[in-house]
Design a protein around this motif. Structure first.
Motif, PDB file in Angstrom:
ATOM      1  N   ARG A  38       2.964   2.140   3.251  1.00 30.60           N
ATOM      2  CA  ARG A  38       3.181   1.299   2.068  1.00 30.60           C
ATOM      3  C   ARG A  38       3.531  -0.130   2.454  1.00 30.60           C
ATOM      4  N   THR A  42      -1.050  -3.967  -0.451  1.00 27.85           N
ATOM      5  CA  THR A  42      -0.672  -5.054  -1.359  1.00 27.85           C
ATOM      6  C   THR A  42       0.503  -4.603  -2.240  1.00 27.85           C
ATOM      7  N   PRO A  43       1.274  -5.546  -2.754  1.00 25.78           N
ATOM      8  CA  PRO A  43       2.464  -5.183  -3.550  1.00 25.78           C
ATOM      9  C   PRO A  43       2.182  -4.301  -4.767  1.00 25.78           C
ATOM     10  N   ASP A  44       1.020  -4.409  -5.364  1.00 20.45           N
ATOM     11  CA  ASP A  44       0.732  -3.581  -6.538  1.00 20.45           C
ATOM     12  C   ASP A  44       0.423  -2.127  -6.166  1.00 20.45           C
ATOM     13  N   LEU A  45       0.161  -1.838  -4.903  1.00 19.11           N
ATOM     14  CA  LEU A  45      -0.123  -0.474  -4.461  1.00 19.11           C
ATOM     15  C   LEU A  45       1.070   0.200  -3.790  1.00 19.11           C
ATOM     16  N   LEU A  47       4.010   1.314  -4.990  1.00 20.26           N
ATOM     17  CA  LEU A  47       4.509   2.485  -5.718  1.00 20.26           C
ATOM     18  C   LEU A  47       3.554   3.675  -5.644  1.00 20.26           C
TER      19      LEU A  47
END
Length: 144
Positions: A38, A42-45, A47
């Motif tokens: 993680r 990218t930050p949107d992936l 979670l």
């Protein structure tokens, strides 16, 4: 009463049990690798990758736990392990789409499918689970 030859576990079942333990431990390790990946997405992936990794770890540990019940010939354990492994296959496919761990997850995917095949394909394995359940039922029925 069953004879010792009837109580012996077939080799195919023993191989399936070993594959369940090894596969469960490997899936737990792969879940940790996915969880650690993680930091590379990218930050949107973050979670979704974290959730897939945590679920893979949990199902890997549940698979290891189900191995002991499988060794006793439990049909319920065989069905639950099949369900766990089917969910693991879906999680590994999702992890392949979300991360760049394709070679590692391809090995995990093939291993999970091999364990499912080892649980269901051999004819003697199916008879072992059926016979054990019948023996357990017969041994719990009181005789007059």
């Amino acid at each position: 009463m069953t004879t010792p030859a009837e109580r012996r576990r077939p080799v195919a079942v023993t191989v399936a049990i070993v594959l369940v333990y090894v596969g469960g431990l490997l899936n737990t390790a792969f879940g940790i690798i996915v969880l650690l990946s993680r930091y590379e997405v990218t930050p949107d992936l973050v979670l979704p990758v974290s959730l897939v990794g945590a679920a893979t770890i949990l199902l890997g540990l549940l698979t290891v736990a189900g191995g002991s019940a499988l060794a006793r010939g439990s049909r319920l354990a065989r069905n639950l392990l099949t369900a766990y492994l089917a969910v693991l296959v879906a999680l590994q496919a999702a992890a392949m789409a979300l991360t760049e761990l394709d070679p590692v997850l391809t090995v995990a995917l093939v291993a999970a499918l091999a364990v499912i095949a080892a649980l269901w394909v051999p004819r003697r394995a199916r008879r072992y689970f059926r016979r054990t359940a019948a023996v357990e039922t017969a041994s719990t029925v009181p005789t007059v």
